[in-house]
Every structure is written in C-alpha cells, then in structure tokens.
Design a protein around this motif. Structure first.
Motif, PDB file in Angstrom:
ATOM      1  N   PRO A  62       0.833  -1.206   0.000  1.00 28.27           N
ATOM      2  CA  PRO A  62       0.000   0.000   0.000  1.00 28.27           C
ATOM      3  C   PRO A  62       0.870   1.259   0.000  1.00 28.27           C
ATOM      4  O   PRO A  62       2.091   1.182   0.176  1.00 28.27           O
ATOM      5  CB  PRO A  62      -0.793  -0.120   1.301  1.00 28.27           C
ATOM      6  CG  PRO A  62       0.075  -0.933   2.192  1.00 28.27           C
ATOM      7  CD  PRO A  62       0.827  -1.883   1.295  1.00 28.27           C
ATOM      8  N   GLU A  85      -1.859   5.574   3.786  1.00 30.35           N
ATOM      9  CA  GLU A  85      -3.094   4.803   3.641  1.00 30.35           C
ATOM     10  C   GLU A  85      -3.547   4.283   5.001  1.00 30.35           C
ATOM     11  O   GLU A  85      -2.761   3.825   5.804  1.00 30.35           O
ATOM     12  CB  GLU A  85      -2.843   3.636   2.688  1.00 30.35           C
ATOM     13  CG  GLU A  85      -4.105   2.986   2.171  1.00 30.35           C
ATOM     14  CD  GLU A  85      -3.814   1.984   1.067  1.00 30.35           C
ATOM     15  OE1 GLU A  85      -4.318   0.850   1.193  1.00 30.35           O
ATOM     16  OE2 GLU A  85      -3.081   2.326   0.114  1.00 30.35           O
ATOM     17  N   ARG A  86      -4.834   4.368   5.241  1.00 28.26           N
ATOM     18  CA  ARG A  86      -5.439   3.884   6.479  1.00 28.26           C
ATOM     19  C   ARG A  86      -5.804   2.415   6.312  1.00 28.26           C
ATOM     20  O   ARG A  86      -6.357   2.036   5.290  1.00 28.26           O
ATOM     21  CB  ARG A  86      -6.674   4.738   6.749  1.00 28.26           C
ATOM     22  CG  ARG A  86      -7.508   4.250   7.865  1.00 28.26           C
ATOM     23  CD  ARG A  86      -7.466   5.196   9.055  1.00 28.26           C
ATOM     24  NE  ARG A  86      -8.223   4.546  10.101  1.00 28.26           N
ATOM     25  CZ  ARG A  86      -7.671   3.909  11.107  1.00 28.26           C
ATOM     26  NH1 ARG A  86      -6.386   3.895  11.262  1.00 28.26           N
ATOM     27  NH2 ARG A  86      -8.401   3.307  12.001  1.00 28.26           N
ATOM     28  N   VAL A  87      -5.455   1.578   7.299  1.00 30.03           N
ATOM     29  CA  VAL A  87      -5.795   0.157   7.247  1.00 30.03           C
ATOM     30  C   VAL A  87      -6.548  -0.229   8.515  1.00 30.03           C
ATOM     31  O   VAL A  87      -6.332   0.341   9.576  1.00 30.03           O
ATOM     32  CB  VAL A  87      -4.546  -0.741   7.074  1.00 30.03           C
ATOM     33  CG1 VAL A  87      -3.852  -0.444   5.767  1.00 30.03           C
ATOM     34  CG2 VAL A  87      -3.581  -0.595   8.228  1.00 30.03           C
ATOM     35  N   GLU A  88      -7.427  -1.180   8.359  1.00 31.19           N
ATOM     36  CA  GLU A  88      -8.172  -1.736   9.486  1.00 31.19           C
ATOM     37  C   GLU A  88      -7.755  -3.181   9.674  1.00 31.19           C
ATOM     38  O   GLU A  88      -7.461  -3.872   8.698  1.00 31.19           O
ATOM     39  CB  GLU A  88      -9.682  -1.681   9.221  1.00 31.19           C
ATOM     40  CG  GLU A  88     -10.255  -0.283   9.099  1.00 31.19           C
ATOM     41  CD  GLU A  88     -10.234   0.498  10.401  1.00 31.19           C
ATOM     42  OE1 GLU A  88     -10.283  -0.130  11.482  1.00 31.19           O
ATOM     43  OE2 GLU A  88     -10.141   1.735  10.332  1.00 31.19           O
ATOM     44  N   ASP A  99      -8.290  -6.127   7.033  1.00 31.83           N
ATOM     45  CA  ASP A  99      -8.191  -5.705   5.629  1.00 31.83           C
ATOM     46  C   ASP A  99      -7.074  -6.475   4.936  1.00 31.83           C
ATOM     47  O   ASP A  99      -6.044  -6.765   5.539  1.00 31.83           O
ATOM     48  CB  ASP A  99      -7.831  -4.210   5.515  1.00 31.83           C
ATOM     49  CG  ASP A  99      -8.975  -3.278   5.863  1.00 31.83           C
ATOM     50  OD1 ASP A  99     -10.097  -3.750   6.097  1.00 31.83           O
ATOM     51  OD2 ASP A  99      -8.709  -2.057   5.898  1.00 31.83           O
ATOM     52  N   ILE A 148      -4.085  -6.041   2.886  1.00 30.22           N
ATOM     53  CA  ILE A 148      -3.290  -4.828   2.688  1.00 30.22           C
ATOM     54  C   ILE A 148      -2.076  -5.012   1.781  1.00 30.22           C
ATOM     55  O   ILE A 148      -1.556  -4.045   1.246  1.00 30.22           O
ATOM     56  CB  ILE A 148      -2.822  -4.237   4.039  1.00 30.22           C
ATOM     57  CG1 ILE A 148      -2.038  -5.275   4.853  1.00 30.22           C
ATOM     58  CG2 ILE A 148      -3.995  -3.685   4.808  1.00 30.22           C
ATOM     59  CD1 ILE A 148      -1.356  -4.710   6.080  1.00 30.22           C
ATOM     60  N   SER A 159      -4.207  -7.505   7.376  1.00 30.58           N
ATOM     61  CA  SER A 159      -3.623  -6.654   8.409  1.00 30.58           C
ATOM     62  C   SER A 159      -3.985  -7.155   9.799  1.00 30.58           C
ATOM     63  O   SER A 159      -5.160  -7.353  10.103  1.00 30.58           O
ATOM     64  CB  SER A 159      -4.093  -5.206   8.262  1.00 30.58           C
ATOM     65  OG  SER A 159      -3.492  -4.410   9.256  1.00 30.58           O
ATOM     66  N   SER A 196      -4.904  -2.096  13.201  1.00 32.50           N
ATOM     67  CA  SER A 196      -5.522  -0.929  12.587  1.00 32.50           C
ATOM     68  C   SER A 196      -4.618   0.270  12.792  1.00 32.50           C
ATOM     69  O   SER A 196      -4.006   0.420  13.852  1.00 32.50           O
ATOM     70  CB  SER A 196      -6.880  -0.637  13.235  1.00 32.50           C
ATOM     71  OG  SER A 196      -7.775  -1.700  13.023  1.00 32.50           O
ATOM     72  N   THR A 199      -2.379   3.708  10.458  1.00 32.25           N
ATOM     73  CA  THR A 199      -1.995   4.399   9.233  1.00 32.25           C
ATOM     74  C   THR A 199      -0.612   3.936   8.805  1.00 32.25           C
ATOM     75  O   THR A 199       0.329   3.936   9.600  1.00 32.25           O
ATOM     76  CB  THR A 199      -1.978   5.926   9.463  1.00 32.25           C
ATOM     77  OG1 THR A 199      -3.276   6.315   9.925  1.00 32.25           O
ATOM     78  CG2 THR A 199      -1.659   6.670   8.179  1.00 32.25           C
TER      79      THR A 199
END
Length: 135
Positions: free
Chosen positions: A56, A60-63, A66, A68, A82, A85, A87
């Motif tokens: 990524p 980028e914001r990840v939870e 996700d 990734i 991921s 959670s 950034t």
C-alpha cells in the motif's frame, strides 16, 4: 522454549518471542514506533519463492482484517491480512524490488510495513500461541 528465546515448533521455524502474531501468519513488532509488520517464516515457506509484492501507499489507512499486501509466488497469490488498525507510515521498497529478501529474512530485512497504530489494543497471539496454530 529453547535457549535462544524462540518458541519450538516441529518444523524448527523461527518464532521470535518479542513479536506478536496473527492467525493469518503476520507478525507485529509493537515495541517499535511505528509498529513493524511482516509475514512469518512459516508463511514465507508455505508461499515458496516470492516473485511480486504489492504494497500500500504511505498514508493509507488500514483496518485489522483488511487485505493490505498482495504476495505472489510461483505457487499462489496470497493477500496479507492486516493484524492491526492504523496508518501506513513506511513501506519496504527493498522487499517489493527484491521479494526474495522476505523469504530469506522475514523477521529482519524482509519487513513489509510500518504502521502507526490506533490506540485500541490489537488482538494478537504470543509466540507460544502462534506455534500451536502451525503444528
């Protein structure tokens, strides 16, 4: 436990005690800031020789949960889910330029992302708990 602070597995794979793990075979070093994320030696061995890694973008914001990172080997295409959670702050361009670094040194030079974690505590496994999953 062996003398070198590693959890024992039948495959004699490294599972460093100071890291946390997900059931999806990712590791997290929460002692670093931002936290470092990669795939376990077990995952790297299961994948075989990696030929492509899609990371990524920083910012980028990840939870948690996700997909990734996409890892492609001669055997399969596998997403990295991921374990946390937050950034994405840094990505390992060396790993995307030469994916063999991930296979050769998954807990060192083969890290994938550095993520600034959210305040909530990630639900991760200890080295001992992870070792039980891969048996």
């Amino acid at each position: 436990m062996s003398d070198n602070n590693e959890a024992e597995t039948p495959e004699n794979l490294d599972i460093p005690d100071h890291l946390s793990y997900s059931e999806e075979h990712a590791w997290v070093d929460e002692s670093a800031s931002p936290a470092i994320v990669g795939i376990t030696e077990y995952a790297a061995e299961q994948m075989g020789e990696l030929v492509f890694v899609d990371l990524p973008e920083p910012g980028e914001r990840v939870e948690s949960g996700d997909e990734i990172v996409e890892l492609e080997s001669s055997k399969a295409v596998q997403p990295l889910v991921s374990p946390v959670s937050g950034t994405v702050r840094y990505v390992n361009h060396e790993a995307s330029d030469d994916p063999s670094v991930i296979t050769n040194d998954p807990y060192g030079e083969g890290w994938l992302l550095k993520i600034e974690l959210d305040d909530d505590e990630p639900d991760l496994l200890t080295a001992e708990e992870y070792a039980k999953i891969i048996r």
